[in-house]
Design an enzyme around this catalytic site. Structure first.
Site, PDB file in Angstrom:
ATOM      1  N   HIS A 191       1.519  -1.521   0.258  1.00  0.00           N
ATOM      2  CA  HIS A 191      -0.178   0.318   0.069  1.00  0.00           C
ATOM      3  C   HIS A 191       0.852   1.184   0.093  1.00  0.00           C
ATOM      4  O   HIS A 191       0.639   2.603   0.658  1.00  0.00           O
ATOM      5  CB  HIS A 191      -1.137  -0.030   0.982  1.00  0.00           C
ATOM      6  CG  HIS A 191      -2.104  -0.889   1.683  1.00  0.00           C
ATOM      7  ND1 HIS A 191      -3.344  -1.062   0.683  1.00  0.00           N
ATOM      8  CD2 HIS A 191      -1.755  -2.532   1.758  1.00  0.00           C
ATOM      9  CE1 HIS A 191      -3.633  -2.174   1.135  1.00  0.00           C
ATOM     10  NE2 HIS A 191      -2.688  -2.916   2.042  1.00  0.00           N
ATOM     11  N   SER A 321      16.051  17.164 -18.786  1.00  0.00           N
ATOM     12  CA  SER A 321      15.260  17.843 -18.501  1.00  0.00           C
ATOM     13  C   SER A 321      15.917  19.374 -19.497  1.00  0.00           C
ATOM     14  O   SER A 321      17.125  19.132 -19.892  1.00  0.00           O
ATOM     15  CB  SER A 321      15.455  18.495 -17.093  1.00  0.00           C
ATOM     16  OG  SER A 321      14.417  20.126 -17.466  1.00  0.00           O
ATOM     17  N   LYS A 327      19.807  16.677 -13.962  1.00  0.00           N
ATOM     18  CA  LYS A 327      18.885  15.356 -13.864  1.00  0.00           C
ATOM     19  C   LYS A 327      18.886  14.928 -14.649  1.00  0.00           C
ATOM     20  O   LYS A 327      18.605  14.994 -15.839  1.00  0.00           O
ATOM     21  CB  LYS A 327      16.723  16.286 -14.377  1.00  0.00           C
ATOM     22  CG  LYS A 327      16.575  16.202 -13.544  1.00  0.00           C
ATOM     23  CD  LYS A 327      14.852  16.609 -13.467  1.00  0.00           C
ATOM     24  CE  LYS A 327      13.811  16.383 -13.190  1.00  0.00           C
ATOM     25  NZ  LYS A 327      13.436  15.032 -13.296  1.00  0.00           N
ATOM     26  N   GLU A 334      10.279   4.299 -18.040  1.00  0.00           N
ATOM     27  CA  GLU A 334       9.123   5.329 -18.792  1.00  0.00           C
ATOM     28  C   GLU A 334       8.502   4.078 -20.400  1.00  0.00           C
ATOM     29  O   GLU A 334       7.145   4.683 -20.373  1.00  0.00           O
ATOM     30  CB  GLU A 334       9.509   6.272 -19.027  1.00  0.00           C
ATOM     31  CG  GLU A 334       9.724   7.137 -17.591  1.00  0.00           C
ATOM     32  CD  GLU A 334      10.323   8.417 -17.186  1.00  0.00           C
ATOM     33  OE1 GLU A 334       9.873   9.521 -16.629  1.00  0.00           O
ATOM     34  OE2 GLU A 334      10.621   9.137 -18.409  1.00  0.00           O
TER      35      GLU A 334
END
Length: 469
Positions: A191, A321, A327, A334
């Site tokens: 959870h 980025s 970054k 993805e």
């Protein structure tokens, strides 16, 4: 297509048309080009290969049986072989979204092979009196039995050459990481909340096992693709075929793709039902759902570097980025999720198309052909890329993993059998409210001794999988 004043005249049942002399396709393909300017998506190379293999096999068998002249049979086979090596690929031009059942693509293949066979025989393209797309290349065949067979062969080719090798490499890479990370203890999470400690290596081993189970499911589903309805002709009756054609052509295709195939026991059923493709697509969807879950797990475990979990480091493969320097994003994971979602969408479209057939034919086969074969290939390519550019280069942050494991309130679970669930829940609540350690509270309350706690709160022991007996 660039303007070309050098044309030949071809004729079909609807009239005469000018065809560029350089083109190997013919009049029916030209009409399809004009009618179906829809997506710009051309037939998948693997699907073209499947059709060429069928045409090669049928030419061989029809030549052997005396159904077409032997010199024409040999010329068609040579033309098919040339196309299978990559030649003439710019001649397969009909949009994926086309005439029902795939007649337009089928005639595109027939015309290209007929015109190349004419050249081989020293004739001019378009001389269909000598070699006909319909009477010779398509002898004893129909779109209605060729296309469902091509979907089967294309699916098997894609599975053999793309998806299965990718799954094997992915499972091996995950097992390798499981061994590498086996001694690293981390906090489990259920959870998205703290749970009992686990081994990082077992996370990777679980993923390898999941992929293995999907590989088995796909293999089982693919058994349906090995049963061919070729020989059913237009409606499953076998009209215009030689009595020996059906078993012999399946035998030749088996040899060409090095896969055991068999004739369908009922040709009408094999031509009408799209169930085999729905079955395979469902197995691909199932794999996609778990593969997406794995890619999401990788992203979560790599989240950070300062404000996330950062239990593992995925290899940076490109700047992440356009505005934030330094970054790096989990781009391979993805991409994997996006491909998985696409495959799930294709599966839904296949299911809708499969139920849309009427009577002796399902006219939605072009959609099924593209979606199924494309699903297999993009999944295989995705898994291969994820393995090479992500999984193989993952490193572990052992200190961060251990800190989370030691700080997890879920460690109190190990106390259940010693102090009882309610006492354990009370200890956890006090720890959260006061910041005191579980160990300190248990000792203060006199619930256990130091020695007992040392044994019970042993992370190595807690995270070990209990063996089956």
């Amino acid at each position: 297509m660039t303007e070309n004043t050098d044309f030949r005249i071809e004729r079909d049942s609807m009239g005469d048309r000018q065809i560029p002399s350089s083109a190997y396709y013919g009049i029916q393909t030209l009409r399809a080009i004009e009618n179906f300017d829809i997506s710009g998506i051309k037939p998948l190379p693997t699907y073209v290969d499947a059709c060429l293999i069928i045409k090669k096999a049928t030419a061989i068998v029809n030549g052997e049986l005396g159904c077409i002249p032997l010199d024409i049979s040999q010329a068609i086979v040579q033309a098919a072989d040339e196309a299978l090596t990559g030649k003439l690929r710019d001649q397969f031009v009909v949009d994926v979204y086309q005439a029902g059942a795939g007649t337009s693509h089928h005639m595109n293949v027939n015309e290209v092979l007929a015109n190349r066979a004419l050249e081989i025989l020293g004739e001019e393209k378009g001389n269909y009196q000598r070699v006909s797309p319909n009477d010779h290349v398509n002898y004893g065949q129909s779109t209605n039995d060729v296309i469902p067979t091509a979907i089967r062969i294309g699916g098997l080719l894609a599975l053999t050459h793309t998806l299965q090798p990718a799954l094997e490499k992915a499972m091996a890479a995950l097992e390798s990481k499981a061994e590498e990370f086996q001694d690293i203890v981390k906090s489990g999470r259920t959870h998205l909340q703290d749970a009992v400690p686990v081994r990082l290596g077992e996370n990777f081993r679980a993923w390898a096992h999941i992929l293995s189970e999907h590989q088995n499911r796909i293999y089982t589903a693919c058994g349906d693709l090995m049963v061919l309805g070729l020989g059913g002709s237009a409606a499953g009756t076998g009209m215009n075929t030689h009595p020996q054609y059906r078993p012999r052509v399946v035998e030749v295709i088996s040899q060409l793709i090095e896969t055991p195939l068999e004739p369908a026991p009922h040709l009408m059923a094999a031509m009408q039902s799209m169930a085999p493709f729905v079955n395979v697509s469902g197995a691909l969807r199932n794999l996609s759902q778990d593969l997406a879950k794995i890619s999401h797990d990788l992203r979560l475990m790599d989240s950070g570097p300062k404000t996330g979990l950062k239990e593992i480091q995925l290899p940076p493969v490109q700047p992440g980025s356009s505005i934030m320097p330094g970054k790096y994003n989990p781009v391979m994971a993805e991409m994997t999720s996006m491909v998985c979602f696409q495959v799930m969408g294709y599966d839904n479209a296949i299911a809708l198309a499969a139920q849309a057939g009427q009577l002796e034919l399902n006219v939605m086969m072009p959609l099924i052909a593209y979606n199924l074969i494309h699903s297999i290939e993009i999944l295989g390519n995705t898994i291969a890329a994820l393995t090479k550019r992500c999984i193989q280069g993952i490193t572990a942050n052992k200190e961060r993993c251990l800190a989370y494991a030691e700080g997890s309130l879920a460690l109190v679970t190990a106390l259940n059998t010693h102090i009882g669930y309610l006492n354990a829940a009370s200890v956890a609540k006090e720890s959260l409210e006061t910041g005191k350690s579980l160990r300190q509270i248990v000792l203060e309350r006199g619930l256990m001794t130091e020695a007992e706690l040392a044994t019970v709160l042993n992370l190595e022991q807690m995270s070990a999988i209990v063996p089956l007996k």
